[in-house]
Design an enzyme around this catalytic site. Structure first.
Site, mmCIF file in Angstrom:
data_model
loop_
_atom_site.group_PDB
_atom_site.id
_atom_site.type_symbol
_atom_site.label_atom_id
_atom_site.label_comp_id
_atom_site.label_asym_id
_atom_site.label_seq_id
_atom_site.Cartn_x
_atom_site.Cartn_y
_atom_site.Cartn_z
ATOM 1 N N PRO A 56 6.226 -0.953 -4.849
ATOM 2 C CA PRO A 56 5.886 -0.853 -6.276
ATOM 3 C C PRO A 56 5.687 0.568 -6.785
ATOM 4 C CG PRO A 56 3.985 -1.647 -5.024
ATOM 5 C CD PRO A 56 5.133 -1.559 -4.059
ATOM 6 N N SER A 57 5.615 1.555 -5.904
ATOM 7 C CA SER A 57 5.306 2.933 -6.330
ATOM 8 C C SER A 57 6.427 3.496 -7.217
ATOM 9 C CB SER A 57 5.122 3.812 -5.090
ATOM 10 O OG SER A 57 5.340 5.158 -5.414
ATOM 11 N N PRO A 58 6.119 3.840 -8.477
ATOM 12 C CA PRO A 58 7.178 4.320 -9.381
ATOM 13 C C PRO A 58 7.948 5.526 -8.844
ATOM 14 C CG PRO A 58 5.227 3.691 -10.617
ATOM 15 C CD PRO A 58 4.827 3.651 -9.173
#
Ligand SMILES: N[C@@H](CCC(=O)N[C@@H](CS)C(=O)NCC(=O)O)C(=O)O
Length: 218
Positions: A13-15
């Protein structure tokens, strides 16, 4: 291409991890993905801190060359392994525009997105109208930058689009209304299609939906 696969320490999920992963796909670079769960402190081990004292993801290890900061990693990938310079043009003025957009994202657009959503995602705080207003102001600036351009820095996709699209994907997944910014809406749809062969739905939309599920838990 590198002799051994490039390692990327990441979490889906880390942008900033998502933008680096899409850039690698666009360049045909096979990454060795090393799952690093920051929620479980896997970025604070002595080995990780030795590699990256700032303990952030993404962090890259290209055969002993360590680099962090997603935008620096994306530039390095194009400079070191791009078949051409289209994602990060060598022409000084074209590159300057890409750099300006990347810096705008880091210091203004993505920052204002974080100012609004990090307190809601990780501290259970309420929606802050003032922070939302600031984010809308940054989206308006992006809208103006997109006037007469298909992509954020010109007629072609660059790493600036790959950086900024991640912020928009989060806003879409979180239900933030950005529809007033017409150029941004059109650019977002165009960029999604352009990035689809490089894993847009899987990497970026998928990651944004994981983040959105954290929001709904609060
Ligand atoms: N500006 C950095 C931001 C990196 C960053 O803050 N990543 C977050 C995850 S999205 C992180 O590693 N947080 C854990 C920490 O800072 O200790 C980039 O673009 O790479």
């Amino acid at each position: 291409m590198p002799t051994q696969p490039i390692k990327l320490y990441y979490l889906p999920p880390s942008p900033p991890c998502r933008s680096v992963m899409m850039t690698a796909r666009a360049l045909g670079i096979d990454l060795e993905l090393v799952l690093t769960n920051i929620m479980e402190g896997q970025h604070k081990t002595p080995e990780y801190i030795k590699m990256n004292p700032q303990h952030t993801i993404p962090t890259m290890d290209d055969n002993g060359f360590i680099l962090w900061e997603s935008r620096a990693i994306m530039s390095y990938f194009v400079n070191a392994y791009g078949r051409d310079d289209s994602l990060y043009p060598r022409n000084p003025r074209q590159r300057a525009l890409v750099d300006q957009r990347l810096n705008f994202d880091l210091g203004t657009l993505y920052k204002r997105y974080m100012d609004l959503y990090v307190p809601m995602l990780f501290k259970g705080e309420a929606y802050n109208d003032e922070a939302a207003e600031k984010l809308n102001e940054a989206l308006d600036w992006l809208n103006i930058m997109l006037g007469g351009r298909a992509f954020v820095a010109g007629d072609n996709l660059t790493i600036a689009d790959i950086s900024i699209v991640v912020t928009l994907s989060n806003l879409e997944a979180f239900g933030f209304d950005y529809s007033a910014h017409e150029n941004v809406v059109k650019w977002f749809e165009r960029t999604k299609k352009t990035l689809e062969p490089y894993g847009y739905a899987e990497i970026d939309q998928g990651g944004a939906h994981i983040l959105a599920s954290f929001l709904k838990k609060e």
